[in-house]
Design a protein around this motif. Structure first.
Motif, PDB file in Angstrom:
ATOM      1  N   SER A  31       2.849  -5.708   6.368  1.00 25.56           N
ATOM      2  CA  SER A  31       2.199  -5.875   5.071  1.00 25.56           C
ATOM      3  C   SER A  31       3.186  -5.473   3.997  1.00 25.56           C
ATOM      4  O   SER A  31       4.025  -4.618   4.194  1.00 25.56           O
ATOM      5  CB  SER A  31       0.967  -4.992   5.004  1.00 25.56           C
ATOM      6  N   ARG A  32       3.010  -6.124   2.853  1.00 21.68           N
ATOM      7  CA  ARG A  32       3.938  -5.785   1.793  1.00 21.68           C
ATOM      8  C   ARG A  32       3.439  -4.606   0.970  1.00 21.68           C
ATOM      9  O   ARG A  32       4.054  -4.222   0.009  1.00 21.68           O
ATOM     10  CB  ARG A  32       4.106  -6.996   0.876  1.00 21.68           C
ATOM     11  N   SER A  33       2.304  -4.047   1.341  1.00 20.23           N
ATOM     12  CA  SER A  33       1.753  -3.038   0.445  1.00 20.23           C
ATOM     13  C   SER A  33       2.244  -1.632   0.727  1.00 20.23           C
ATOM     14  O   SER A  33       3.282  -1.220   0.242  1.00 20.23           O
ATOM     15  CB  SER A  33       0.229  -3.112   0.453  1.00 20.23           C
ATOM     16  N   HIS A  34       1.515  -0.907   1.590  1.00 26.48           N
ATOM     17  CA  HIS A  34       1.788   0.528   1.634  1.00 26.48           C
ATOM     18  C   HIS A  34       2.894   1.007   2.556  1.00 26.48           C
ATOM     19  O   HIS A  34       3.172   2.174   2.598  1.00 26.48           O
ATOM     20  CB  HIS A  34       0.499   1.250   1.994  1.00 26.48           C
ATOM     21  N   TRP A  35       3.416   0.066   3.285  1.00 23.09           N
ATOM     22  CA  TRP A  35       4.375   0.467   4.297  1.00 23.09           C
ATOM     23  C   TRP A  35       5.527   1.278   3.738  1.00 23.09           C
ATOM     24  O   TRP A  35       6.028   2.182   4.362  1.00 23.09           O
ATOM     25  CB  TRP A  35       4.921  -0.766   5.023  1.00 23.09           C
TER      26      TRP A  35
ATOM     27  N   GLN B 171       2.038  -2.543 -10.638  1.00 19.61           N
ATOM     28  CA  GLN B 171       2.878  -1.763  -9.715  1.00 19.61           C
ATOM     29  C   GLN B 171       2.472  -2.087  -8.274  1.00 19.61           C
ATOM     30  O   GLN B 171       1.317  -2.425  -8.016  1.00 19.61           O
ATOM     31  CB  GLN B 171       2.615  -0.292 -10.038  1.00 19.61           C
ATOM     32  N   THR B 172       3.436  -1.938  -7.386  1.00 21.02           N
ATOM     33  CA  THR B 172       3.105  -2.236  -5.984  1.00 21.02           C
ATOM     34  C   THR B 172       2.017  -1.277  -5.472  1.00 21.02           C
ATOM     35  O   THR B 172       1.965  -0.102  -5.866  1.00 21.02           O
ATOM     36  CB  THR B 172       4.363  -2.184  -5.091  1.00 21.02           C
ATOM     37  N   GLY B 173       1.167  -1.822  -4.632  1.00 24.23           N
ATOM     38  CA  GLY B 173       0.109  -1.005  -4.035  1.00 24.23           C
ATOM     39  C   GLY B 173      -1.084  -0.757  -4.939  1.00 24.23           C
ATOM     40  O   GLY B 173      -1.969   0.032  -4.606  1.00 24.23           O
ATOM     41  N   THR B 174      -1.152  -1.439  -6.075  1.00 20.69           N
ATOM     42  CA  THR B 174      -2.279  -1.191  -6.979  1.00 20.69           C
ATOM     43  C   THR B 174      -3.411  -2.197  -6.775  1.00 20.69           C
ATOM     44  O   THR B 174      -4.450  -2.114  -7.441  1.00 20.69           O
ATOM     45  CB  THR B 174      -1.838  -1.224  -8.460  1.00 20.69           C
ATOM     46  N   GLY B 175      -3.218  -3.150  -5.858  1.00 22.56           N
ATOM     47  CA  GLY B 175      -4.331  -4.035  -5.536  1.00 22.56           C
ATOM     48  C   GLY B 175      -4.203  -5.470  -6.017  1.00 22.56           C
ATOM     49  O   GLY B 175      -5.201  -6.187  -6.089  1.00 22.56           O
ATOM     50  N   LYS B 176      -2.974  -5.918  -6.301  1.00 23.35           N
ATOM     51  CA  LYS B 176      -2.801  -7.313  -6.747  1.00 23.35           C
ATOM     52  C   LYS B 176      -3.236  -8.276  -5.642  1.00 23.35           C
ATOM     53  O   LYS B 176      -4.015  -9.201  -5.871  1.00 23.35           O
ATOM     54  CB  LYS B 176      -1.330  -7.595  -7.105  1.00 23.35           C
ATOM     55  N   THR B 177      -2.723  -8.001  -4.428  1.00 26.33           N
ATOM     56  CA  THR B 177      -3.063  -8.875  -3.308  1.00 26.33           C
ATOM     57  C   THR B 177      -4.547  -8.748  -2.973  1.00 26.33           C
ATOM     58  O   THR B 177      -5.197  -9.737  -2.640  1.00 26.33           O
ATOM     59  CB  THR B 177      -2.197  -8.523  -2.081  1.00 26.33           C
ATOM     60  N   TYR B 178      -5.066  -7.546  -3.106  1.00 26.35           N
ATOM     61  CA  TYR B 178      -6.493  -7.334  -2.846  1.00 26.35           C
ATOM     62  C   TYR B 178      -7.327  -8.188  -3.805  1.00 26.35           C
ATOM     63  O   TYR B 178      -8.277  -8.855  -3.405  1.00 26.35           O
ATOM     64  CB  TYR B 178      -6.821  -5.854  -3.017  1.00 26.35           C
ATOM     65  N   THR B 179      -6.946  -8.186  -5.082  1.00 24.91           N
ATOM     66  CA  THR B 179      -7.697  -8.980  -6.060  1.00 24.91           C
ATOM     67  C   THR B 179      -7.531 -10.476  -5.808  1.00 24.91           C
ATOM     68  O   THR B 179      -8.500 -11.226  -5.873  1.00 24.91           O
ATOM     69  CB  THR B 179      -7.220  -8.634  -7.497  1.00 24.91           C
TER      70      THR B 179
ATOM     71  N   VAL C 136      -8.587  -1.045 -12.143  1.00 25.11           N
ATOM     72  CA  VAL C 136      -8.084   0.250 -11.670  1.00 25.11           C
ATOM     73  C   VAL C 136      -8.388   0.357 -10.180  1.00 25.11           C
ATOM     74  O   VAL C 136      -9.535   0.204  -9.762  1.00 25.11           O
ATOM     75  CB  VAL C 136      -8.764   1.415 -12.426  1.00 25.11           C
ATOM     76  N   ARG C 137      -7.353   0.594  -9.411  1.00 23.95           N
ATOM     77  CA  ARG C 137      -7.538   0.722  -7.957  1.00 23.95           C
ATOM     78  C   ARG C 137      -8.277   2.028  -7.637  1.00 23.95           C
ATOM     79  O   ARG C 137      -8.002   3.049  -8.287  1.00 23.95           O
ATOM     80  CB  ARG C 137      -6.169   0.727  -7.277  1.00 23.95           C
ATOM     81  N   PRO C 138      -9.158   2.025  -6.634  1.00 22.15           N
ATOM     82  CA  PRO C 138      -9.782   3.291  -6.260  1.00 22.15           C
ATOM     83  C   PRO C 138      -8.717   4.264  -5.776  1.00 22.15           C
ATOM     84  O   PRO C 138      -7.670   3.843  -5.261  1.00 22.15           O
ATOM     85  CB  PRO C 138     -10.714   2.907  -5.106  1.00 22.15           C
ATOM     86  N   SER C 139      -9.025   5.514  -5.922  1.00 25.54           N
ATOM     87  CA  SER C 139      -8.066   6.525  -5.494  1.00 25.54           C
ATOM     88  C   SER C 139      -7.988   6.551  -3.972  1.00 25.54           C
ATOM     89  O   SER C 139      -9.009   6.505  -3.286  1.00 25.54           O
ATOM     90  CB  SER C 139      -8.529   7.884  -6.028  1.00 25.54           C
TER      91      SER C 139
HETATM   92  N1  LIG Z   1     -10.122  -2.414  -5.800  1.00 24.68           N
HETATM   93  C1  LIG Z   1      -9.840  -2.046  -4.538  1.00 24.68           C
HETATM   94  N2  LIG Z   1     -10.815  -1.686  -3.715  1.00 24.68           N
HETATM   95  C2  LIG Z   1     -10.560  -1.328  -2.443  1.00 24.68           C
HETATM   96  N3  LIG Z   1      -9.297  -1.291  -1.914  1.00 24.68           N
HETATM   97  C3  LIG Z   1      -8.284  -1.629  -2.713  1.00 24.68           C
HETATM   98  C4  LIG Z   1      -8.494  -2.036  -4.053  1.00 24.68           C
HETATM   99  N4  LIG Z   1      -7.308  -2.332  -4.585  1.00 24.68           N
HETATM  100  C5  LIG Z   1      -6.404  -2.129  -3.616  1.00 24.68           C
HETATM  101  N5  LIG Z   1      -6.983  -1.724  -2.507  1.00 24.68           N
HETATM  102  C6  LIG Z   1      -6.304  -1.381  -1.251  1.00 24.68           C
HETATM  103  O1  LIG Z   1      -5.078  -0.772  -1.587  1.00 24.68           O
HETATM  104  C7  LIG Z   1      -4.054  -1.234  -0.751  1.00 24.68           C
HETATM  105  C8  LIG Z   1      -2.922  -1.871  -1.557  1.00 24.68           C
HETATM  106  O2  LIG Z   1      -3.390  -3.002  -2.187  1.00 24.68           O
HETATM  107  P1  LIG Z   1      -2.515  -4.334  -2.261  1.00 24.68           P
HETATM  108  O3  LIG Z   1      -1.721  -4.553  -1.041  1.00 24.68           O
HETATM  109  O4  LIG Z   1      -3.437  -5.392  -2.679  1.00 24.68           O
HETATM  110  O5  LIG Z   1      -1.531  -3.952  -3.439  1.00 24.68           O
HETATM  111  P2  LIG Z   1      -0.435  -4.887  -4.118  1.00 24.68           P
HETATM  112  O6  LIG Z   1      -0.415  -4.540  -5.544  1.00 24.68           O
HETATM  113  O7  LIG Z   1      -0.665  -6.289  -3.793  1.00 24.68           O
HETATM  114  O8  LIG Z   1       0.875  -4.412  -3.443  1.00 24.68           O
HETATM  115  P3  LIG Z   1       2.257  -5.270  -3.330  1.00 24.68           P
HETATM  116  O9  LIG Z   1       2.793  -5.392  -4.691  1.00 24.68           O
HETATM  117  O10 LIG Z   1       3.085  -4.443  -2.462  1.00 24.68           O
HETATM  118  O11 LIG Z   1       1.874  -6.576  -2.725  1.00 24.68           O
HETATM  119  C9  LIG Z   1      -4.648  -2.216   0.212  1.00 24.68           C
HETATM  120  O12 LIG Z   1      -4.933  -1.541   1.401  1.00 24.68           O
HETATM  121  C10 LIG Z   1      -5.929  -2.614  -0.459  1.00 24.68           C
HETATM  122  O13 LIG Z   1      -6.921  -2.970   0.481  1.00 24.68           O
END
Ligand SMILES: Nc1ncnc2c1ncn2[C@@H]1O[C@H](COP(=O)(O)OP(=O)(O)OP(=O)(O)O)[C@@H](O)[C@H]1O
Length: 630
Positions: free
Chosen positions: A263-267, A140-148, A68-71
């Motif tokens: 970045s592919r995330s939050h933009w 879902q996008t932005g939930t932290g896949k790339t972060y993990t 679960v991604r932090p809020s």
């Molecule tokens: N567990 C976590 N702890 C701290 N920050 C997090 C965590 N998960 C995600 N984030 C932050 O949330 C943002 C989005 O995460 P990330 O880019 O990894 O999502 P994503 O699922 O890979 O998105 P996309 O599908 O667009 O690639 C990033 O700024 C990331 O640093």
């Protein structure tokens, strides 16, 4: 300049043929010891592998985690999160409806990268043991896949940690030799792009696009090859990281080329109205950003056992499709959406079929499942980390992702285990964990023993060749000196032992060790004061009248036989015998303070003798030279 070759006294054996250097026997004893240790190591490693296999199978060779991604909401009045977590369960509440999803492990908002990696580690050992392994990040996008998977600079994700772990394990495991190679690719709309190939911007022209398309072949042995995919050998961690970073850059570059999106995330949410691109472009950008699956493959080659093993470790960041619905995309974008949905649903089908142990697994339904087909099936270990957002806004997508997870682990979720069986399973898991831990501990100890034995072996080999050289090279190296180091007097103090050790080590230098006046004079004193040793010495020498004693500090042998006997009395050693090398008696002159015939049974101390095979200098000459120094 004289060369000094230090030879342990025990390595000398005297017999009818002359004075022998018996290194070969010592070397072969060490070799035997190493081979016995290695065989124990193989046996233990085999036991560890079996235990790990059982453990992974018991836990499930397809495991589903949820993170679960932090809020990230800045809204102070944000309503309570609809998502609550337990260790193996997630509960989602919305509109008065409560839904429960079971997974193998939940990582809550506070969990760290290290927590996640600890759960991933055993599966990496499986990859090193020769199993194909696949770790997938879904959500879902932005939930932290790339972060993990990738992490950030200070908080490394699974991929860089896994690479580190592989190299670290390879350097510690002396029973096998490992070699690694890396490939990186992207799957997009049924096309495959090689990220480590010489750079070709994906979207600049049609030629570039088509050049990136790679075909997927299944070999007769059942393994899958992505034809033409760049596979770079990585010799060390530094190189591995360099190539990994290069692959990541190639991936981001393609997006930057299109849209200047860093970045592919939050933009996409924030930039929707930030004038970076037109509204017409936006759905396409979303589709591109969301639907690309990024794959890193580490190929592991392990040799050293009876057969060479080849395994693959796939680390996959799956694209998400959910946002497409929110963007109201149409036309091309909808097609792209269908393509990615097809990929993901094909992956879901494959995993569900594998879980149910179906005879037919629908790998061919998408490029993604085709590429991964030999790493998802029998004998492979699969780990899927489903990512969800805690936000109220994303509730729909959270439920979608968890439904996907449920589908992937459908067997477990439909057939709940009874409490008794659960307890038994936990008990067995704990036992196997302990077994693995113990085996690893013992393997570490064995590694250390092997390392030390190998160092000794190397030293023996070097010593042997230097000693042989010193003894046999009469003409070629007339000034080489053989310094014999052995144990003689058990009564000498530890301090004196240190000094004699020191003297022995100094004899490598330019001043021959026997010329050291300080030590000699000290030892003369010491020998004189230890009157108890003299009778023994006289006794041992008297038995062999040909041995000449000069004062209380040195003697020389005039016959091999006598010398051999004298040695056997004075230094009967339990050390394995070494290489035999005949030497004339007058080639060896021993210089010493005293000889104790009880030394064999007494604790060892080191003492030095000098042999000058090349010069054959008589003892009185040595003394003359020594006195000329003082
Ligand atoms: N567990 C976590 N702890 C701290 N920050 C997090 C965590 N998960 C995600 N984030 C932050 O949330 C943002 C989005 O995460 P990330 O880019 O990894 O999502 P994503 O699922 O890979 O998105 P996309 O599908 O667009 O690639 C990033 O700024 C990331 O640093």
């Amino acid at each position: 300049m004289e060369n000094h070759v230090i030879v342990p006294l025990e390595s000398l054996e005297l017999n009818d043929g002359g004075i022998m250097l018996n290194y070969d026997k010592d070397i072969s004893a060490l070799q035997e010891e190493i081979s016995a240790l290695r065989s124990r190591q193989r046996h233990l490693d085999h036991r560890r592998q079996e235990a790990l296999d059982k453990l992974i199978d018991l836990k499930g060779s397809i495991r589903v985690f949820c993170r679960v991604r932090p809020s990230i909401s800045t809204n102070y009045f944000m309503t309570k999160s609809p998502v609550t977590v337990e260790q193996e369960k997630i509960v989602v509440r919305a509109l008065g409806i409560k839904k429960e999803f079971s997974v193998d492990r939940v990582f809550d908002q506070e969990s760290t990268q290290e927590d996640v990696f600890q759960e991933v580690k055993p599966i990496l050992r499986s990859a090193l043991d020769g199993h194909n392994v696949c770790i997938l990040a879904y959500g879902q996008t932005g939930t932290g896949k790339t972060y993990t998977m990738e992490g950030t600079n200070g908080k490394l994700g699974i991929v860089p940690r896994a690479i580190q772990e592989l190299f670290s394990h390879a350097s510690q495991d002396s029973s096998s030799t490992y070699s690694f190679s890396i490939s990186m690719l992207e799957v997009y709309m049924g096309s495959v792009k090689d990220l480590l190939a010489p750079r070709q911007p994906l979207f600049r022209s049609t030629e570039c696009n088509t050049a990136s398309i790679i075909s997927i072949l299944a070999t007769k042995s059942g393994s899958v090859e992505v034809e033409g995919l760049t596979d770079v050998a990585i010799q060390d961690l530094k190189k591995a990281n360099q190539w990994y970073c290069r692959g990541k850059r190639a991936r981001s570059t393609s997006w930057t080329n299109v849209n200047d999106v860093s970045s592919r995330s939050h933009w996409w949410v924030d930039d929707l109205f930030s004038h970076k691109f037109s509204f017409e472009q936006y759905p396409i950008l979303c589709a591109l950003a969301l639907f690309v699956c990024s794959l890193t493959r580490i190929t592991i080659k392990r040799s050293g056992g009876p057969t060479e093993e080849l395994s693959k470790l796939w680390l996959v960041d799956l694209g998400g499709s959910e946002r497409l619905l929110k963007t109201g995309a149409s036309g091309l974008t909808m097609d792209e959406g269908k393509a990615i949905n097809l990929s993901l649903s094909a992956l879901g089908d494959v995993i569900a079929a594998l879980r149910r142990k179906r005879s037919h697994v629908p790998y061919r339904n998408s490029k993604l499942t085709q590429i991964l087909s030999d790493s998802l099936g029998d004998g492979s270990k699969v780990l899927m980390v489903v990512h969800i957002s805690p936000s109220d806004d994303d509730i729909g997508e959270t439920v979608c992702s968890l439904s996907f997870a449920k589908r992937a682990r459908s067997i477990e979720s439909t057939k709940e285990l009874s409490e008794d069986i659960k307890k038994l399973k936990q008990k067995r898991i704990a036992e196997l964990d302990k077994e693995i831990c113990d085996a690893e501990q013992e393997l570490n100890d064995l590694n250390e023993q092997i390392r030390r034995a190998e160092i000794s072996l190397e030293e023996r080999k070097k010593l042997s060749s230097s000693a042989c050289q010193a003894l046999s090279d009469d003409k070629g190296s007339p000034r080489s000196t053989l310094v014999v180091v052995g144990h003689i007097d058990s009564t000498e103090s530890p301090q004196a032992t240190e000094k004699t050790k020191c003297r022995a080590s100094h004899s490598h230098g330019s001043i021959p060790h026997f010329m050291s006046p300080t030590v000699c004079s000290r030892q003369r004193h010491s020998a004189a004061s230890h009157s108890a040793t003299k009778p023994r010495l006289t006794k041992s020498v008297n038995r062999y009248p040909a041995a000449e004693l000069s004062g209380n500090q040195s003697f020389s042998y005039s016959s091999y036989k006598n010398a051999a006997k004298a040695k056997s009395v004075a230094f009967s050693s339990s050390v394995p015998k070494l290489k035999c090398l005949p030497v004339k008696s007058d080639q060896i002159t021993m210089s010493n303070n005293s000889i104790d015939s009880t030394a064999a049974s007494a604790p060892r101390r080191r003492e030095s003798f000098i042999s000058r095979p090349a010069q054959r200098a008589p003892l009185h000459q040595h003394r003359r030279r020594m006195s000329s120094l003082t």
